[in-house]
Design a protein around this motif. Structure first.
Motif, short mmCIF file in Angstrom:
data_model
loop_
_atom_site.label_atom_id
_atom_site.label_comp_id
_atom_site.label_asym_id
_atom_site.label_seq_id
_atom_site.Cartn_x
_atom_site.Cartn_y
_atom_site.Cartn_z
N ALA A 92 0.87 -1.17 0.00
CA ALA A 92 0.00 0.00 0.00
C ALA A 92 0.90 1.22 0.00
O ALA A 92 1.77 1.36 0.86
N ALA A 93 0.70 2.11 -0.95
CA ALA A 93 1.55 3.29 -1.09
C ALA A 93 0.69 4.55 -1.05
O ALA A 93 -0.36 4.62 -1.68
N ALA A 94 1.17 5.56 -0.28
CA ALA A 94 0.40 6.80 -0.14
C ALA A 94 1.30 8.03 -0.16
O ALA A 94 1.28 8.85 0.76
N PRO A 95 2.09 8.22 -1.20
CA PRO A 95 2.95 9.40 -1.29
C PRO A 95 2.17 10.62 -1.82
O PRO A 95 2.42 11.12 -2.92
N LEU A 96 1.25 11.13 -1.02
CA LEU A 96 0.34 12.17 -1.48
C LEU A 96 1.00 13.54 -1.59
O LEU A 96 0.80 14.26 -2.57
N GLU A 97 1.74 13.93 -0.55
CA GLU A 97 2.30 15.28 -0.50
C GLU A 97 3.42 15.46 -1.54
O GLU A 97 4.08 14.50 -1.94
N ALA A 98 3.64 16.72 -1.92
CA ALA A 98 4.58 17.02 -3.00
C ALA A 98 5.98 16.49 -2.73
O ALA A 98 6.63 15.95 -3.63
N HIS A 99 6.45 16.61 -1.48
CA HIS A 99 7.80 16.13 -1.20
C HIS A 99 7.90 14.62 -1.30
O HIS A 99 8.93 14.08 -1.71
N PHE A 100 6.80 13.92 -0.97
CA PHE A 100 6.78 12.47 -1.16
C PHE A 100 6.69 12.11 -2.64
O PHE A 100 7.32 11.14 -3.09
N TRP A 114 9.16 9.71 -4.54
CA TRP A 114 8.56 8.51 -5.13
C TRP A 114 8.99 8.35 -6.60
O TRP A 114 9.44 7.29 -7.02
N THR A 115 8.89 9.45 -7.34
CA THR A 115 9.26 9.41 -8.75
C THR A 115 10.75 9.17 -8.94
O THR A 115 11.17 8.39 -9.81
N ALA A 116 11.55 9.83 -8.09
CA ALA A 116 13.00 9.65 -8.20
C ALA A 116 13.41 8.22 -7.87
O ALA A 116 14.36 7.69 -8.46
N THR A 117 12.69 7.57 -6.98
CA THR A 117 13.04 6.21 -6.55
C THR A 117 12.53 5.15 -7.52
O THR A 117 13.23 4.18 -7.82
N LEU A 118 11.30 5.33 -8.01
CA LEU A 118 10.65 4.28 -8.80
C LEU A 118 10.59 4.55 -10.30
O LEU A 118 10.25 3.65 -11.07
N ARG A 154 5.21 -1.12 -12.90
CA ARG A 154 6.14 -2.11 -13.45
C ARG A 154 7.36 -2.29 -12.56
O ARG A 154 7.82 -3.41 -12.35
N THR A 155 7.87 -1.19 -12.03
CA THR A 155 9.05 -1.27 -11.16
C THR A 155 8.77 -2.08 -9.91
O THR A 155 9.55 -2.97 -9.52
#
Length: 281
Positions: A226-234, A238-242, A248-249
């Motif tokens: 379950a993933a919930a990176p809602l806020e801008a800093h998350f 999230w994008t940088a990591t995945l 797919r990742t």
């Protein structure tokens, strides 16, 4: 609780079986109140449904068996109420009236006594129901392909509502309030819990419905997260990591791997797991 508790010195009498009443009474016990549970000769159905949960909720609770349909049982109950600060019930109004426990009777006989009445639904407290019916009526199940709920949401939330009502009444009495009774409805609790659905947050296509990449379930190589990176800093992390294709990742590695990555990168992601604790009795 390490000290005597904020409710130390107060006495609670509960006639409420099943789940919401014992949950509320246990919370009051944990805050230091003395709790006396009155059960009918047949006992509390919760004990047959889950003996271990019953035992936990009734720890340090004095359980008395009384037949309230007899003069002796009525007399003993009235003696308990004379020295009590709070009465907790979960019967229909007509049943309480037959026992001499209507609001008017209690006001007259025990003006000091606070009361929390748990009912099925404040809209029609005489109509029978249980957690399943309240959740269904509140729209908390998919009407197309419904599944049994994994928790007793109306009962559990109703128990906490009853606890809160008890605290409000007791505090109000100490401050000179004349209010002595509050009614908590389990159907009302289910409708309260359905607010995110009614306001569109969890409705199909809503921000928290699973339609957005930043708040949803993802399949991994061996399970789900379950993933919930809602806020801008998350979102940025999230994008940088995945990368651009998180789905797919994530599917390329097992759940434990992604839980470790989330901890390292400070991301709101957890494994979808079974509940911890005992199963059955």
């Amino acid at each position: 609780m390490t000290g005597p508790g904020v409710l130390a010195g107060l006495s609670v009498v509960t006639l409420a079986p099943n789940l919401p009443g014992p949950l509320a009474a246990a919370a009051l016990r944990d805050d230091g109140a003395r709790v006396v549970k009155v059960e009918p000769p047949g006992g509390d159905p919760l004990k047959a449904l889950s003996a271990r949960w019953y035992a936990d909720l009734h720890r340090v609770v004095e359980v008395r068996t009384l037949d309230l349909k007899t003069d002796a049982g009525q007399s003993e109950l009235r003696a308990l109420l004379a020295g009590a600060d709070l009465l907790l019930t979960s019967s229909r109004p007509s049943a309480l009236a037959r026992l001499g426990l209507s609001p008017a009777a209690l006001d007259a006989d025990f003006p000091h006594l606070c009361r929390v009445r748990i009912v099925g639904d404040t809209r029609d407290p005489e109509t029978p129901g249980h957690d399943l019916t309240y959740q269904a009526a509140a729209g908390l199940m998919d009407p197309v392909s419904p599944a049994m709920p994994r928790t007793l949401l109306a009962d559990v939330l109703g128990g906490r509502e009853a606890y809160a009502a008890a605290l409000a009444l007791l505090l109000g009495r100490e401050r000179g309030s004349a209010e002595r009774e509050r009614v908590v409805g389990l159907g009302d609790a289910a409708r309260f819990a359905s607010a995110p659905l009614r306001y569109g947050l969890t409705a199909p296509g809503g921000l928290l419905s699973g339609a957005q990449a930043t708040y949803r379930l993802y399949r991994t190589a061996d399970g789900w997260v379950a993933a919930a990176p809602l806020e801008a800093h998350f979102v940025g992390r999230w994008t940088a990591t995945l990368g651009p294709d998180a789905e797919r990742t994530l599917a390329g590695h097992p759940t434990a791997h992604w839980v470790d990555v989330a901890a390292r990168e400070d991301l709101p992601l957890v494994a979808v797991t079974e509940t911890e604790g005992p199963w059955g009795d």
